[in-house]
Write an enzyme that holds these catalytic residues in place. Structure first.
Site, PDB file in Angstrom:
ATOM      1  N   TYR A  33       0.820  -1.199   0.000  1.00 48.78           N
ATOM      2  CA  TYR A  33       0.000   0.000   0.000  1.00 48.78           C
ATOM      3  C   TYR A  33       0.858   1.254   0.000  1.00 48.78           C
ATOM      4  O   TYR A  33       2.081   1.197   0.175  1.00 48.78           O
ATOM      5  CB  TYR A  33      -0.968   0.001   1.189  1.00 48.78           C
ATOM      6  CG  TYR A  33      -0.351   0.318   2.536  1.00 48.78           C
ATOM      7  CD1 TYR A  33       0.482  -0.585   3.178  1.00 48.78           C
ATOM      8  CD2 TYR A  33      -0.600   1.536   3.173  1.00 48.78           C
ATOM      9  CE1 TYR A  33       1.047  -0.284   4.418  1.00 48.78           C
ATOM     10  CE2 TYR A  33      -0.057   1.838   4.415  1.00 48.78           C
ATOM     11  CZ  TYR A  33       0.764   0.925   5.029  1.00 48.78           C
ATOM     12  OH  TYR A  33       1.320   1.224   6.247  1.00 48.78           O
ATOM     13  N   ARG A  52       8.211   4.141  -4.696  1.00 50.72           N
ATOM     14  CA  ARG A  52       8.269   3.133  -3.621  1.00 50.72           C
ATOM     15  C   ARG A  52       7.257   2.013  -3.869  1.00 50.72           C
ATOM     16  O   ARG A  52       7.529   0.845  -3.587  1.00 50.72           O
ATOM     17  CB  ARG A  52       8.029   3.773  -2.252  1.00 50.72           C
ATOM     18  CG  ARG A  52       8.243   2.764  -1.103  1.00 50.72           C
ATOM     19  CD  ARG A  52       8.199   3.405   0.254  1.00 50.72           C
ATOM     20  NE  ARG A  52       6.904   4.012   0.525  1.00 50.72           N
ATOM     21  CZ  ARG A  52       6.641   4.766   1.591  1.00 50.72           C
ATOM     22  NH1 ARG A  52       7.585   5.008   2.481  1.00 50.72           N
ATOM     23  NH2 ARG A  52       5.449   5.297   1.771  1.00 50.72           N
ATOM     24  N   ARG A 101      -7.980 -20.890  -2.319  1.00 50.26           N
ATOM     25  CA  ARG A 101      -6.883 -20.522  -1.424  1.00 50.26           C
ATOM     26  C   ARG A 101      -5.707 -21.461  -1.632  1.00 50.26           C
ATOM     27  O   ARG A 101      -5.888 -22.686  -1.656  1.00 50.26           O
ATOM     28  CB  ARG A 101      -7.362 -20.602   0.029  1.00 50.26           C
ATOM     29  CG  ARG A 101      -6.284 -20.225   1.042  1.00 50.26           C
ATOM     30  CD  ARG A 101      -6.848 -20.245   2.463  1.00 50.26           C
ATOM     31  NE  ARG A 101      -5.840 -19.825   3.429  1.00 50.26           N
ATOM     32  CZ  ARG A 101      -4.996 -20.655   4.049  1.00 50.26           C
ATOM     33  NH1 ARG A 101      -5.035 -21.954   3.800  1.00 50.26           N
ATOM     34  NH2 ARG A 101      -4.111 -20.197   4.915  1.00 50.26           N
ATOM     35  N   LYS A 151       6.436  -2.087   1.840  1.00 52.01           N
ATOM     36  CA  LYS A 151       5.273  -1.510   2.539  1.00 52.01           C
ATOM     37  C   LYS A 151       4.060  -2.428   2.379  1.00 52.01           C
ATOM     38  O   LYS A 151       3.170  -2.174   1.564  1.00 52.01           O
ATOM     39  CB  LYS A 151       4.999  -0.101   1.989  1.00 52.01           C
ATOM     40  CG  LYS A 151       4.116   0.736   2.893  1.00 52.01           C
ATOM     41  CD  LYS A 151       4.185   2.189   2.480  1.00 52.01           C
ATOM     42  CE  LYS A 151       3.130   3.044   3.126  1.00 52.01           C
ATOM     43  NZ  LYS A 151       3.224   3.126   4.570  1.00 52.01           N
ATOM     44  N   GLU A 183      11.960   2.021  14.342  1.00 50.82           N
ATOM     45  CA  GLU A 183      11.109   3.143  13.911  1.00 50.82           C
ATOM     46  C   GLU A 183       9.852   3.140  14.765  1.00 50.82           C
ATOM     47  O   GLU A 183       9.719   2.319  15.681  1.00 50.82           O
ATOM     48  CB  GLU A 183      10.777   3.011  12.418  1.00 50.82           C
ATOM     49  CG  GLU A 183      10.076   1.707  12.081  1.00 50.82           C
ATOM     50  CD  GLU A 183       9.949   1.432  10.585  1.00 50.82           C
ATOM     51  OE1 GLU A 183       9.853   2.394   9.802  1.00 50.82           O
ATOM     52  OE2 GLU A 183       9.928   0.250  10.210  1.00 50.82           O
ATOM     53  N   LEU A 207      11.037   0.984   7.182  1.00 52.50           N
ATOM     54  CA  LEU A 207      10.453   1.498   5.946  1.00 52.50           C
ATOM     55  C   LEU A 207      11.239   2.738   5.511  1.00 52.50           C
ATOM     56  O   LEU A 207      11.577   3.580   6.350  1.00 52.50           O
ATOM     57  CB  LEU A 207       8.979   1.876   6.153  1.00 52.50           C
ATOM     58  CG  LEU A 207       8.297   2.271   4.849  1.00 52.50           C
ATOM     59  CD1 LEU A 207       8.011   1.051   3.987  1.00 52.50           C
ATOM     60  CD2 LEU A 207       7.015   3.033   5.090  1.00 52.50           C
TER      61      LEU A 207
HETATM   62  N1  PMP Z   1       7.625   3.576   9.018  1.00 55.45           N
HETATM   63  C1  PMP Z   1       6.501   2.848   9.034  1.00 55.45           C
HETATM   64  C2  PMP Z   1       6.500   1.508   9.699  1.00 55.45           C
HETATM   65  C3  PMP Z   1       5.325   3.348   8.436  1.00 55.45           C
HETATM   66  O1  PMP Z   1       4.198   2.620   8.448  1.00 55.45           O
HETATM   67  C4  PMP Z   1       5.354   4.644   7.844  1.00 55.45           C
HETATM   68  C5  PMP Z   1       4.133   5.244   7.212  1.00 55.45           C
HETATM   69  N2  PMP Z   1       3.336   4.373   6.524  1.00 55.45           N
HETATM   70  C6  PMP Z   1       6.554   5.367   7.856  1.00 55.45           C
HETATM   71  C7  PMP Z   1       7.671   4.793   8.455  1.00 55.45           C
HETATM   72  C8  PMP Z   1       6.655   6.722   7.233  1.00 55.45           C
HETATM   73  O2  PMP Z   1       6.695   6.636   5.844  1.00 55.45           O
HETATM   74  P1  PMP Z   1       6.199   7.840   4.919  1.00 55.45           P
HETATM   75  O3  PMP Z   1       6.984   9.028   5.327  1.00 55.45           O
HETATM   76  O4  PMP Z   1       6.514   7.398   3.541  1.00 55.45           O
HETATM   77  O5  PMP Z   1       4.732   8.002   5.196  1.00 55.45           O
END
Ligand code: PMP
Length: 287
Positions: A33, A52, A101, A151, A183, A207
């Site tokens: 996503y 991305r 499935r 993601k 993070e 991410l």
């Molecule tokens: N880390 C994680 C685990 C996230 O889910 C997100 C946002 N979806 C981010 C960092 C930040 O990414 P972005 O700046 O691209 O929204």
């Protein structure tokens, strides 16, 4: 009022958008996503999110259901049809709905990817009161899978982390692995010490935030010092300031970590300045 959403090539009212029970996004979280922010009716960093998305798809050997130029058009059309001035566009691509499935990936020739986009109207997004008060954070062990650079829609652990934070009377959680912060549950994490911005280096462990890339670029352009390396919760608790970044929260100050207050429990000047620069510069290049 019902939204207009996009599903597999068509615009329709949200009530009419239906996905199969055999969709691998539903059965296996086999999907990726993106969330793109809309300010002044324009898309912030669309190219970053589109690039991305392509990378996430490629890493999972998932077929892209749409050309990038068409993707921009769909985003713009949804903004227009739903009259979004400030808000978000959520996009999801899954490996589609095979006939049954099965753990084995379906043949992409026979099973096209599913693509869904919908808008979330968020008036006042850029003027969030939370930016003035800052967030309280708890730390929890990072129990996600090891490919956090992709993601995916496997968001159960981040969701549980937010619930744990809520139960502790806090706003969010930072995830810790081998003694270091990876993070936040849905954002990248930073600390500031003696004017230096410290944030974890890029790898498969986090991410690669689109907002992170922009904020670090703006910080360097403003002659701020940036160090990309891992840090511990203890180091964060002794920092001058802390903050997180994400597409939907921009730069958001953190004022408390596991009960330890930073800067007397009030947002600091560097995070505030970075938020200001980020919003100003992003608005300038929005499309
Ligand atoms: N880390 C994680 C685990 C996230 O889910 C997100 C946002 N979806 C981010 C960092 C930040 O990414 P972005 O700046 O691209 O929204």
């Amino acid at each position: 009022m019902s939204r207009t959403v996009y599903l597999n090539g068509d615009y329709m009212p949200e009530e009419d958008a239906k996905v199969s029970i055999f969709d691998r996004g539903f059965l296996m979280a086999d999907g990726v996503y993106e969330v793109t922010t809309v300010l002044d009716g324009k898309l912030i960093d669309f190219t970053g999110h589109a690039v991305r998305l392509q990378r996430s798809l490629k890493e999972l050997d998932m077929a892209s259901p749409i050309e990038m130029e068409d993707l921009l058009e769909v985003h713009r059309e949804l903004v227009k049809r739903n009259n979004i001035d400030e808000g978000l566009i959520y996009l999801q691509v899954t490996r589609g709905a095979p006939a049954d499935r099965d753990f084995v990936f379906p043949d992409p020739e026979k099973t096209p990817s599913t693509i869904v986009l919908f808008t979330q109207n968020k008036p006042g997004l850029a003027n969030s009161p939370a930016a003035k008060t800052g967030m309280k954070i708890i730390s929890i062990e990072d129990q996600r899978w090891a490919r956090r650079d992709i993601k995916t829609v496997q968001l159960l652990f981040p969701s549980m982390g937010k619930m744990m934070a809520k139960a502790a009377g806090c706003d969010d959680a930072w995830l810790v692995e081998d003694g270091h912060v990876t993070e936040g549950t849905s954002n990248n994490a930073y600390i500031i010490k003696d004017g230096k911005i410290i944030t974890r280096n890029l790898s498969n462990d986090i991410l690669h935030g689109i907002t992170r890339a922009a904020v670090l670029r703006f910080a360097r352009e403003a002659q701020m010092e940036v160090e990309e390396r891992a840090f511990s919760i203890e180091e964060a608790q002794n920092a001058d300031e802390a903050f997180v970044t994400s597409a939907s929260t921009f730069v958001m100050p953190v004022v408390e970590i596991d009960g330890a207050k930073l800067g007397g429990g009030r947002p600091g000047p560097v995070a505030a300045r970075l938020r200001e620069i980020y919003l100003e510069e992003s608005r300038k290049t929005a499309i």
